[in-house]
Design an enzyme around this catalytic site. Structure first.
Site, PDB file in Angstrom:
ATOM      1  N   HIS A  35       0.828  -1.212   0.000  1.00 19.32           N
ATOM      2  CA  HIS A  35       0.000   0.000   0.000  1.00 19.32           C
ATOM      3  C   HIS A  35       0.858   1.257   0.000  1.00 19.32           C
ATOM      4  CE1 HIS A  35       0.254   0.921   4.401  1.00 19.32           C
ATOM      5  NE2 HIS A  35       0.305  -0.391   4.542  1.00 19.32           N
TER       6      HIS A  35
ATOM      7  N   ASP B 194      -0.260   4.455   0.898  1.00 20.42           N
ATOM      8  CA  ASP B 194      -0.563   5.499   1.882  1.00 20.42           C
ATOM      9  C   ASP B 194       0.155   5.240   3.203  1.00 20.42           C
ATOM     10  OD1 ASP B 194      -2.233   3.203   2.368  1.00 20.42           O
ATOM     11  OD2 ASP B 194      -3.480   4.422   3.679  1.00 20.42           O
TER      12      ASP B 194
ATOM     13  N   ASP C  93       6.124   1.252   6.616  1.00 15.93           N
ATOM     14  CA  ASP C  93       4.773   0.735   6.423  1.00 15.93           C
ATOM     15  C   ASP C  93       4.084   1.661   5.437  1.00 15.93           C
ATOM     16  OD1 ASP C  93       2.235  -0.254   6.620  1.00 15.93           O
ATOM     17  OD2 ASP C  93       1.829   0.591   8.594  1.00 15.93           O
TER      18      ASP C  93
ATOM     19  N   GLU D 135      -5.038   1.971   2.437  1.00 10.58           N
ATOM     20  CA  GLU D 135      -5.079   0.772   3.263  1.00 10.58           C
ATOM     21  C   GLU D 135      -5.265   1.135   4.725  1.00 10.58           C
ATOM     22  OE1 GLU D 135      -3.394  -2.588   5.742  1.00 10.58           O
ATOM     23  OE2 GLU D 135      -2.808  -0.507   5.676  1.00 10.58           O
ATOM     24  N   GLU D 136      -4.577   2.208   5.158  1.00  7.72           N
ATOM     25  CA  GLU D 136      -4.583   2.588   6.578  1.00  7.72           C
ATOM     26  C   GLU D 136      -5.951   3.067   7.051  1.00  7.72           C
ATOM     27  OE1 GLU D 136      -2.277   1.785   8.394  1.00  7.72           O
ATOM     28  OE2 GLU D 136      -0.360   1.865   7.330  1.00  7.72           O
TER      29      GLU D 136
ATOM     30  N   ASP E  13       3.702  -6.350   3.743  1.00  2.00           N
ATOM     31  CA  ASP E  13       3.224  -5.341   4.685  1.00  2.00           C
ATOM     32  C   ASP E  13       3.506  -5.770   6.123  1.00  2.00           C
ATOM     33  OD1 ASP E  13       2.036  -3.009   5.474  1.00  2.00           O
ATOM     34  OD2 ASP E  13      -0.027  -3.699   5.217  1.00  2.00           O
TER      35      ASP E  13
ATOM     36  N   HIS F 204       3.386   3.496  12.372  1.00  2.58           N
ATOM     37  CA  HIS F 204       2.392   4.542  12.674  1.00  2.58           C
ATOM     38  C   HIS F 204       2.861   5.590  13.671  1.00  2.58           C
ATOM     39  CE1 HIS F 204      -1.146   1.741  11.282  1.00  2.58           C
ATOM     40  NE2 HIS F 204      -0.111   1.730  10.465  1.00  2.58           N
TER      41      HIS F 204
HETATM   42 ZN    ZN Z   1       0.792  -1.391   6.334  1.00  4.20          ZN
END
Ligand code: ZN
Length: 438
Positions: A90, A92, A150, A184-185, A207, A389
């Site tokens: 992903h 984003d 990520d 995705e997030e 991921d 994150h």
């Molecule tokens: Zn991820």
């Protein structure tokens, strides 16, 4: 486009992609939720096209799709038998930490805590993976943003592999399908992914985090909303008339089981997580996440909520309390088990990359959860990042390189697994006699 070395390493690619702000936005029905994700999407498309992926494209929702044609020569026993393998990452980054002006810091880890700027510290005690990277190269943030390993580590791996395969047609492999997804997030990574256009028969998301860790299990997940309707009256004249929704909401929250909370559970333990409350006297809502590796456990969690709601209705008879539960995603274990070669090949590839494969259940979901539910078995592969994150996110360059190696081996193992099976000769009388003697 800036001039780049012809054979850019996965790390160089990662550093370039990480600097591009691709933060997605919560609570938005549109995909992509933010225009800026298209900057990376268009860049990836043009790089894939420059590598020779003739069908590289960005679709109406910002998904990047491309393919690498199979190379098996006529006469090769696996030709036409290798399933089309999808590789998915992903684009984003999480809305929970700043994603603009990412300035990755490449450093050699010397041991101990790592002091980033902005008072942010990566603590050795909380990061067992750091010890394994002593004396090695890692990438951190400057303390002000997330890193975006990520999932740009995954993108860097896929782009590097695609470059290698398109450059050297002598490497034997089946057809490879690439998909880079937006959002995705924020839970929309596969919402508009056109599975027919993608065309994969088995897929892998890149991921994951720690080198060697693989995932074929995620939570099964529902979300719940409890709405309390009260009655709002001027507090000066409220006696016997006001029904304060906030009081009922408080009574609901204190009754949620503390031994079934994200902050008190780990491994395979389930949880009920109140994650958002809002309201005033007249009306208040509470949003909860229900998570269990066993889908049947979600029914039990729903009953717990129903019991709590009944109890609080008794305490606040004038309030109206509603409970709504919605399905989010389901454990991908059963869907993946339908194609046993998907995990077998990944395990073997990880071993060939010099690692000990470990299957770890994910306390969350991936794009693979929904893809698997849609009929495309999609296990998850590590990318080398940690602490996703937030500003303490960091990337093990060795982990990134092991991820790359694993994907290279994965394509080779799939060719081997797709060879016509040897003709099974039934055991003759002598072999049978020997078997009996044993
Ligand atoms: Zn991820």
């Amino acid at each position: 486009m800036a001039r780049r070395p012809a054979r850019e390493s996965a790390l160089e690619r990662f550093l370039r992609y990480a600097r591009i702000d691709t933060q997605s936005k919560e609570g938005c029905d549109q995909v992509p939720s933010t225009e800026k994700q298209l900057v990376l999407a268009n860049l990836l498309r043009s790089e894939l096209a420059a590598m020779g992926a003739s069908d590289a494209r960005v679709d109406a929702h910002g998904y990047v799709l491309a393919s690498v044609p199979a190379t098996l020569p006529p006469g090769h026993p696996a030709r036409g038998r290798v399933p089309r393998i999808g590789l998915v990452s992903h684009m984003d980054t999480s809305p929970s930490a700043p994603g603009a002006n990412v300035r990755p810091v490449v450093r050699t880890y010397r041991g101990g805590d790592i002091r980033l700027g902005n008072g942010v510290v990566i603590r050795a005690r909380e990061n067992p993976e750091l010890a394994r990277n002593k004396g090695k190269t890692i990438v951190t943030t400057d303390g002000t943003t997330l890193l975006g390993a990520d999932d740009k580590a995954g993108i860097a791996v896929i782009m590097t592999v695609a470059g290698e395969l398109l450059r050297d047609r002598s490497i034997p492999h089946g057809e490879v399908r690439i998909a880079f997804t937006p959002d995705e997030e924020v839970g929309n990574g596969t919402k508009y992914l056109d599975l027919d256009a993608f065309g994969a028969e088995v897929a892998y998301t890149l991921d994951g985090d720690t080198a060697g860790e693989l995932n074929r299990e995620t939570f099964s997940a529902d979300s719940a909303t409890i709405t309390v309707h009260g009655r709002s009256i001027h507090p000066g004249t409220a006696k016997d008339r006001m029904v304060n929704a906030l009081r009922a909401l408080g009574d609901l929250i204190v009754r949620l089981p503390l031994d079934m909370a994200p902050e008190t559970t780990e491994g395979r333990e389930p949880f009920i997580h109140p994650h958002r409350a809002e309201g005033e006297e007249g009306q208040a809502t509470l949003q909860l996440l229900l998570r269990d590796f066993e889908t049947a456990g979600l029914v039990r969690q729903r009953r717990i909520l129903e019991r709590i709601v009944r109890e609080v209705r008794g305490l606040h008879p004038k309030a109206r309390i509603e409970l709504e539960v919605k399905e989010s995603y389901r454990n991908m274990r059963d869907g993946i088990a339908r194609e046993p070669r998907a995990t077998l090949a990944l395990e073997e590839a990880t071993r060939r990359a010099g690692l000990k494969p470990r299957w770890v259940p994910i306390r969350g979901g991936t794009d693979g959860s929904r893809l698997t539910a849609m009929g495309l078995p999609t296990p998850n592969v590590f990318g080398g990042g940690q602490n996703f994150h937030g500003p303490t996110e960091w990337l093990s360059v060795e982990g990134l390189e092991k991820s790359l190696e694993t994907v290279r081996h994965l394509l080779a193992v799939w060719v081997e697994l797709s060879m016509p099976s040897r003709v099974e000769v039934p055991p003759g009388p002598r072999a049978r006699a020997r078997a009996v003697a044993r």
